[in-house]
Design a protein around this motif. Structure first.
Motif, mmCIF file in Angstrom:
data_model
loop_
_atom_site.group_PDB
_atom_site.id
_atom_site.type_symbol
_atom_site.label_atom_id
_atom_site.label_comp_id
_atom_site.label_asym_id
_atom_site.label_seq_id
_atom_site.Cartn_x
_atom_site.Cartn_y
_atom_site.Cartn_z
ATOM 1 N N GLY A 136 9.350 -14.363 7.636
ATOM 2 C CA GLY A 136 9.295 -13.619 6.367
ATOM 3 C C GLY A 136 9.272 -12.125 6.571
ATOM 4 N N GLY A 137 9.690 -11.642 7.728
ATOM 5 C CA GLY A 137 9.777 -10.193 7.943
ATOM 6 C C GLY A 137 8.442 -9.519 7.725
ATOM 7 N N ALA A 138 7.376 -10.082 8.280
ATOM 8 C CA ALA A 138 6.041 -9.605 7.947
ATOM 9 C C ALA A 138 5.558 -8.460 8.824
ATOM 10 N N LEU A 139 6.485 -7.773 9.508
ATOM 11 C CA LEU A 139 6.079 -6.693 10.400
ATOM 12 C C LEU A 139 5.234 -5.660 9.660
ATOM 13 N N ALA A 140 5.725 -5.275 8.456
ATOM 14 C CA ALA A 140 5.012 -4.257 7.689
ATOM 15 C C ALA A 140 3.635 -4.740 7.252
ATOM 16 N N GLN A 141 3.435 -6.062 7.253
ATOM 17 C CA GLN A 141 2.179 -6.613 6.768
ATOM 18 C C GLN A 141 1.080 -6.598 7.816
ATOM 19 N N GLN A 142 1.387 -6.144 9.009
ATOM 20 C CA GLN A 142 0.384 -6.212 10.064
ATOM 21 C C GLN A 142 -0.492 -4.972 10.110
ATOM 22 N N GLY A 143 -0.147 -3.972 9.318
ATOM 23 C CA GLY A 143 -0.948 -2.754 9.292
ATOM 24 C C GLY A 143 -2.201 -2.948 8.461
ATOM 25 N N ARG A 198 -6.411 -8.495 8.268
ATOM 26 C CA ARG A 198 -5.978 -7.086 8.236
ATOM 27 C C ARG A 198 -7.182 -6.159 8.069
ATOM 28 N N GLU A 199 -7.194 -5.075 8.835
ATOM 29 C CA GLU A 199 -8.250 -4.086 8.650
ATOM 30 C C GLU A 199 -8.052 -3.394 7.314
ATOM 31 N N ILE A 200 -9.119 -2.784 6.821
ATOM 32 C CA ILE A 200 -9.056 -2.171 5.488
ATOM 33 C C ILE A 200 -9.108 -0.653 5.603
ATOM 34 N N GLU A 201 -8.254 0.001 4.831
ATOM 35 C CA GLU A 201 -8.352 1.457 4.705
ATOM 36 C C GLU A 201 -8.630 1.753 3.231
ATOM 37 N N TYR A 202 -9.755 2.415 2.976
ATOM 38 C CA TYR A 202 -10.125 2.715 1.583
ATOM 39 C C TYR A 202 -9.632 4.102 1.186
ATOM 40 N N PHE A 203 -9.127 4.200 -0.026
ATOM 41 C CA PHE A 203 -8.761 5.485 -0.641
ATOM 42 C C PHE A 203 -9.583 5.569 -1.926
ATOM 43 N N THR A 204 -10.301 6.678 -2.120
ATOM 44 C CA THR A 204 -11.256 6.741 -3.219
ATOM 45 C C THR A 204 -10.961 7.912 -4.153
ATOM 46 N N VAL A 205 -11.009 7.636 -5.454
ATOM 47 C CA VAL A 205 -10.844 8.699 -6.447
ATOM 48 C C VAL A 205 -11.976 8.592 -7.463
ATOM 49 N N ASP A 206 -12.618 9.728 -7.761
ATOM 50 C CA ASP A 206 -13.635 9.771 -8.827
ATOM 51 C C ASP A 206 -12.903 9.939 -10.159
ATOM 52 N N ASP A 207 -12.927 8.902 -10.995
ATOM 53 C CA ASP A 207 -12.164 8.997 -12.264
ATOM 54 C C ASP A 207 -12.935 9.698 -13.369
ATOM 55 N N GLU A 208 -14.197 10.033 -13.113
ATOM 56 C CA GLU A 208 -15.050 10.798 -14.041
ATOM 57 C C GLU A 208 -15.194 10.139 -15.415
ATOM 58 N N ASN A 248 -5.987 -14.638 1.633
ATOM 59 C CA ASN A 248 -6.048 -15.748 2.605
ATOM 60 C C ASN A 248 -4.913 -16.736 2.357
ATOM 61 N N ALA A 249 -4.598 -16.947 1.076
ATOM 62 C CA ALA A 249 -3.564 -17.931 0.732
ATOM 63 C C ALA A 249 -2.191 -17.501 1.241
ATOM 64 N N VAL A 250 -1.957 -16.195 1.358
ATOM 65 C CA VAL A 250 -0.648 -15.713 1.828
ATOM 66 C C VAL A 250 -0.747 -15.138 3.251
ATOM 67 N N LYS A 251 -1.836 -15.434 3.910
ATOM 68 C CA LYS A 251 -2.087 -14.974 5.294
ATOM 69 C C LYS A 251 -1.875 -13.463 5.430
ATOM 70 N N GLY A 252 -2.312 -12.730 4.415
ATOM 71 C CA GLY A 252 -2.265 -11.273 4.482
ATOM 72 C C GLY A 252 -0.940 -10.650 4.096
ATOM 73 N N ASP A 253 0.024 -11.483 3.717
ATOM 74 C CA ASP A 253 1.365 -10.960 3.405
ATOM 75 C C ASP A 253 1.483 -10.662 1.900
ATOM 76 N N THR A 254 1.275 -9.394 1.542
ATOM 77 C CA THR A 254 1.269 -9.025 0.127
ATOM 78 C C THR A 254 2.658 -9.114 -0.520
ATOM 79 N N THR A 255 3.703 -9.248 0.312
ATOM 80 C CA THR A 255 5.041 -9.376 -0.287
ATOM 81 C C THR A 255 5.227 -10.745 -0.944
ATOM 82 N N LYS A 256 4.362 -11.688 -0.598
ATOM 83 C CA LYS A 256 4.435 -13.019 -1.232
ATOM 84 C C LYS A 256 3.648 -12.969 -2.547
#
Ligand code: BEZ
Length: 396
Positions: free
Chosen positions: A28-35, A74-84, A327-335
């Protein structure tokens, strides 16, 4: 010639390495999904709802930590915004996370007006959105979408429950008071619907702009109207001030105050004596004795040195829902279709009790009647069992 032979040999080796690597990759071309999985947290970290945003964030991260610090490997990278809690800034804030940071999933927010704007951006960009608080009824009603989920509630649910309880207690007249925006209007609307269906009458609907906290003139009016009960929607810092002002005006002795549970959730430390005995309705209570709640509360206190509140429960469940889908898509968000299906059908073990979603992706859960005793919102009954919203025009 020798040089040419070396170039061809090196190219052959490279081709073999690339070929072997390709065989090792998931289909399924999941290379991009490994980040790293990029999670955008758009929540209030300043203003009257600041504590709510922090509580949601902490509990979301706790659930991820309990899952080994990763989601579907997959490891997690958080991006945070204060929406006030500012609806006017919401489209720009959401777009920052989606277009600049390229998040895989957006988690937010607390304020219904901000959430309505986020939902529009999520629909327009087909971004996966999980709402861990804001209850705007329309988001899981006529504006529902396959990529939008909610782990909290819809605003009318607690008014519906409390209107029923007050009618059963034979209260005849009520005054309502709230901030004038979707959350307050819908909460009060739910109360009016069931209170009047049960034989009561809402004699006055009072409101003030969000997030104002100058309550004095409203308290004077309530004192002169002398209803059997007052139903309010306030939360966060505004709820702390309102409960204290109501007590300072001497009203609790003659006119009982009730509300959606946000009135006393995450606020009892600051409200102290003024909150004692207040009745509220909510999908959570402090003393719920189920194994998940006991484990969750212990882990939250260990991690953050404060007791969790309802906002923490909802943030925790937002992460649990994302984990179930991923978990159901084994980390592949393209599914996406499979991801959505898994989230739609997830049966979560929530600290509030079992949690499932209706067709519009809104929780189906019990609504508890709670009473403030000391520093706790004690569950004293179930106001409505398995409450689910009517379809309200959702076409999913
Ligand atoms: C809302 O705006 O939907 C909301 C805010 C705080 C508590 C509950 C609901």
């Amino acid at each position: 010639m020798k040089q040419m032979r070396n170039v061809f040999r090196r190219a052959g080796v490279l081709a073999a390495v690339v070929g072997a690597a390709a065989l090792l990759l998931p289909a399924g071309g999941a290379l991009a999904q490994q980040g790293k999985l990029k999670v955008g947290l758009m929540l209030p970290y300043t203003g009257t709802f600041a504590a709510l945003g922090t509580s949601i964030t902490n509990a979301f991260k706790l659930a991820v930590e309990e899952n080994g610090g990763k989601i579907a490997g997959r490891e997690i990278e958080y991006f945070t915004v204060d929406d006030e809690s500012d609806p006017a800034k919401a489209p720009e804030n959401a777009n920052k996370l989606i277009k600049r940071d390229q998040v895989d999933v957006l988690v937010g927010t607390v304020h219904s007006g901000v959430a309505l704007a986020m939902a529009k951006v999520a629909r327009d960009t087909n971004t996966l959105l999980i709402i861990p608080n804001a209850g705007a009824d329309d988001i899981t009603g006529p504006l529902c979408a396959s990529n939008i989920f909610r782990t909290s509630f819809s605003n009318s649910q607690f008014g519906i429950a409390m209107g029923k309880v007050m009618a059963e207690q034979k209260k005849k007249t009520a005054v309502t008071l709230t901030w004038k925006y979707a959350a307050g209007d819908e909460s009060v609307g739910g109360f009016k619907e069931t209170f009047e269906a049960g034989g009561g009458k809402v004699i006055k609907e009072l409101s003030l702009p969000f997030p104002q906290v100058e309550f004095q003139s409203y308290l004077t009016e309530i004192a002169s109207l002398k209803p059997d009960v007052v139903y309010v929607f306030f939360a966060g810092g505004g709820a702390v001030k309102f409960v204290k002002d109501y007590a300072a005006a001497g009203l609790p002795k003659t006119i009982p105050l009730v509300g959606a549970g946000f009135l006393t959730d995450g606020t009892l430390e600051a409200q102290g004596e003024a909150a004692q005995g207040l009745l509220t309705t909510l999908h959570y209570g402090d003393g719920l004795n189920n194994p998940k709640n006991n484990a969750f509360r212990a882990a939250f206190v260990k991690a953050y040195k404060v007791e969790p509140d309802v906002y923490a429960v909802q943030g925790y469940d937002a992460a649990q829902l994302l984990i179930a889908g991923m978990n159901a898509v084994k980390g592949d968000t393209t599914k996406r279709a499979e991801l959505v299906k898994a989230m739609e059908t997830a049966k979560l073990d929530s600290p509030r009790g079992p949690l499932a979603l209706n067709k519009g992706h809104n929780p189906i859960h019990d609504i508890y009647l709670r009473k403030v005793e000391g520093k706790e919102n004690k569950v004293i009954g179930v106001a409505v069992k398995n409450l689910t919203d009517p379809p309200r025009g959702c076409k999913l």
